[in-house]
Write an enzyme that holds these catalytic residues in place. Structure first.
Site, PDB file in Angstrom:
ATOM      1  N   ASP A   9       0.794  -1.248   0.000  1.00  0.00           N
ATOM      2  CA  ASP A   9       0.000   0.000   0.000  1.00  0.00           C
ATOM      3  C   ASP A   9       0.826   1.298   0.000  1.00  0.00           C
ATOM      4  O   ASP A   9       0.506   2.231   0.750  1.00  0.00           O
ATOM      5  CB  ASP A   9      -0.962   0.009   1.202  1.00  0.00           C
ATOM      6  N   HIS A  53     -17.409   2.818   0.836  1.00  0.00           N
ATOM      7  CA  HIS A  53     -16.981   1.551   1.451  1.00  0.00           C
ATOM      8  C   HIS A  53     -17.347   1.508   2.937  1.00  0.00           C
ATOM      9  O   HIS A  53     -17.322   2.538   3.623  1.00  0.00           O
ATOM     10  CB  HIS A  53     -15.459   1.398   1.281  1.00  0.00           C
ATOM     11  N   LYS A 107      -7.074  -4.860  -3.141  1.00  0.00           N
ATOM     12  CA  LYS A 107      -7.839  -5.403  -2.006  1.00  0.00           C
ATOM     13  C   LYS A 107      -8.746  -4.331  -1.435  1.00  0.00           C
ATOM     14  O   LYS A 107      -8.484  -3.138  -1.593  1.00  0.00           O
ATOM     15  CB  LYS A 107      -6.887  -5.942  -0.936  1.00  0.00           C
ATOM     16  N   CYS A 152      -2.017  -3.105   7.635  1.00  0.00           N
ATOM     17  CA  CYS A 152      -1.917  -4.002   6.482  1.00  0.00           C
ATOM     18  C   CYS A 152      -0.638  -4.829   6.462  1.00  0.00           C
ATOM     19  O   CYS A 152      -0.659  -5.989   6.058  1.00  0.00           O
ATOM     20  CB  CYS A 152      -2.118  -3.214   5.198  1.00  0.00           C
TER      21      CYS A 152
HETATM   22  C1  VGL Z   1      -4.657   0.439   5.710  1.00  0.00           C
HETATM   23  C2  VGL Z   1      -6.249   1.328   7.082  1.00  0.00           C
HETATM   24  C3  VGL Z   1      -7.192   1.231   6.081  1.00  0.00           C
HETATM   25  C4  VGL Z   1      -3.236   0.016   5.538  1.00  0.00           C
HETATM   26  C5  VGL Z   1      -5.587   0.319   4.693  1.00  0.00           C
HETATM   27  O1  VGL Z   1      -2.746  -0.016   4.385  1.00  0.00           O
HETATM   28  O2  VGL Z   1      -2.570  -0.270   6.558  1.00  0.00           O
HETATM   29  N1  VGL Z   1      -4.989   0.931   6.903  1.00  0.00           N
HETATM   30  N2  VGL Z   1      -6.862   0.745   4.895  1.00  0.00           N
END
Ligand code: VGL
Ligand code: ZN
Length: 202
Positions: A9, A53, A107, A152
């Site tokens: 991410d 979402h 994802k 994540c």
């Molecule tokens: C993430 C919160 C919401 C992450 C993704 O990448 O850690 N954290 N969506």
């Protein structure tokens, strides 16, 4: 052992100036670029939510970002709207050498369920397909870097270990959100799952 580097991410919204900015999230990009140049299989994940979402606080009347709610699959932190499909915040950070990625796992695209892990949605059952990809490429070891260490990265590392991969998290190439002790809990959970936490190469 055949090894994959998994970059979690590294998107605009998780970097300074983004909707869910992780402090210093952009500081890890240049060393990750260097590490990718030395790695064979490079996999990226990309948080990829539809507008509205269920992990967004704006989807729940009277709720604010960082509130905790109960979802059918367990507790869920509510986040600011982030990484919406097709929007600039969902793009990889422009300094990241995204051309090194051989595989990109998106994802969080199911509106009703969040997905922190690169392997399973937050019900811990619905697979993303990454396990099959790694196994069919003969990979048995993964090195995980990216954002956020306590969400994540943590969920991905624990799942990878439970699936039987040898897992190293390069903590120096991650940054955390650290919400109510989430970083300490994540470190404990990763260690308990058999994840190797490393502060630097070697
Ligand atoms: C993430 C919160 C919401 C992450 C993704 O990448 O850690 N954290 N969506
Ligand atoms: Zn998300």
């Amino acid at each position: 052992m055949s090894q994959a580097l998994i970059v979690i991410d590294l998107q605009q919204d998780f970097c300074p100036g983004g909707a869910l900015a992780v402090p210093d999230g952009d500081r890890i990009i240049s060393p990750i670029n260097a590490l990718m140049a030395d790695s064979q299989a490079v996999v990226f994940t990309q948080d990829w939510h539809p507008a509205g979402h269920s992990s967004f606080a704006t989807s729940h009347e009277g709720k604010a970002p960082y509130d905790l709610i109960d979802m059918p699959y367990g507790p869920q932190v509510l986040w600011p709207d982030h990484c919406i499909q097709g929007q600039p915040g969902a793009e990889f950070h422009p300094e990241l050498h995204a051309d090194h990625a051989e595989m990109v796992i998106r994802k969080g695209y199911n509106a009703a369920i969040d997905s922190y892990s690169a392997f399973f949605e937050n019900d811990h059952k619905t697979p993303t397909g990454l396990e099959g990809y790694l196994r069919t490429r003969g990979i048995d070891k993964v090195v995980i870097v990216g954002l956020a260490l306590d969400f994540c990265v943590n969920f991905s590392a624990v799942d990878a270990a439970q699936l039987g991969f040898a897992v190293t998290v390069r903590e120096d190439l991650c940054r955390a959100i650290d919400l109510d002790g989430s970083l300490g809990a994540a470190r404990d959970g990763m260690r308990a799952a058999g994840v190797r936490l490393e502060a630097s190469d070697g």
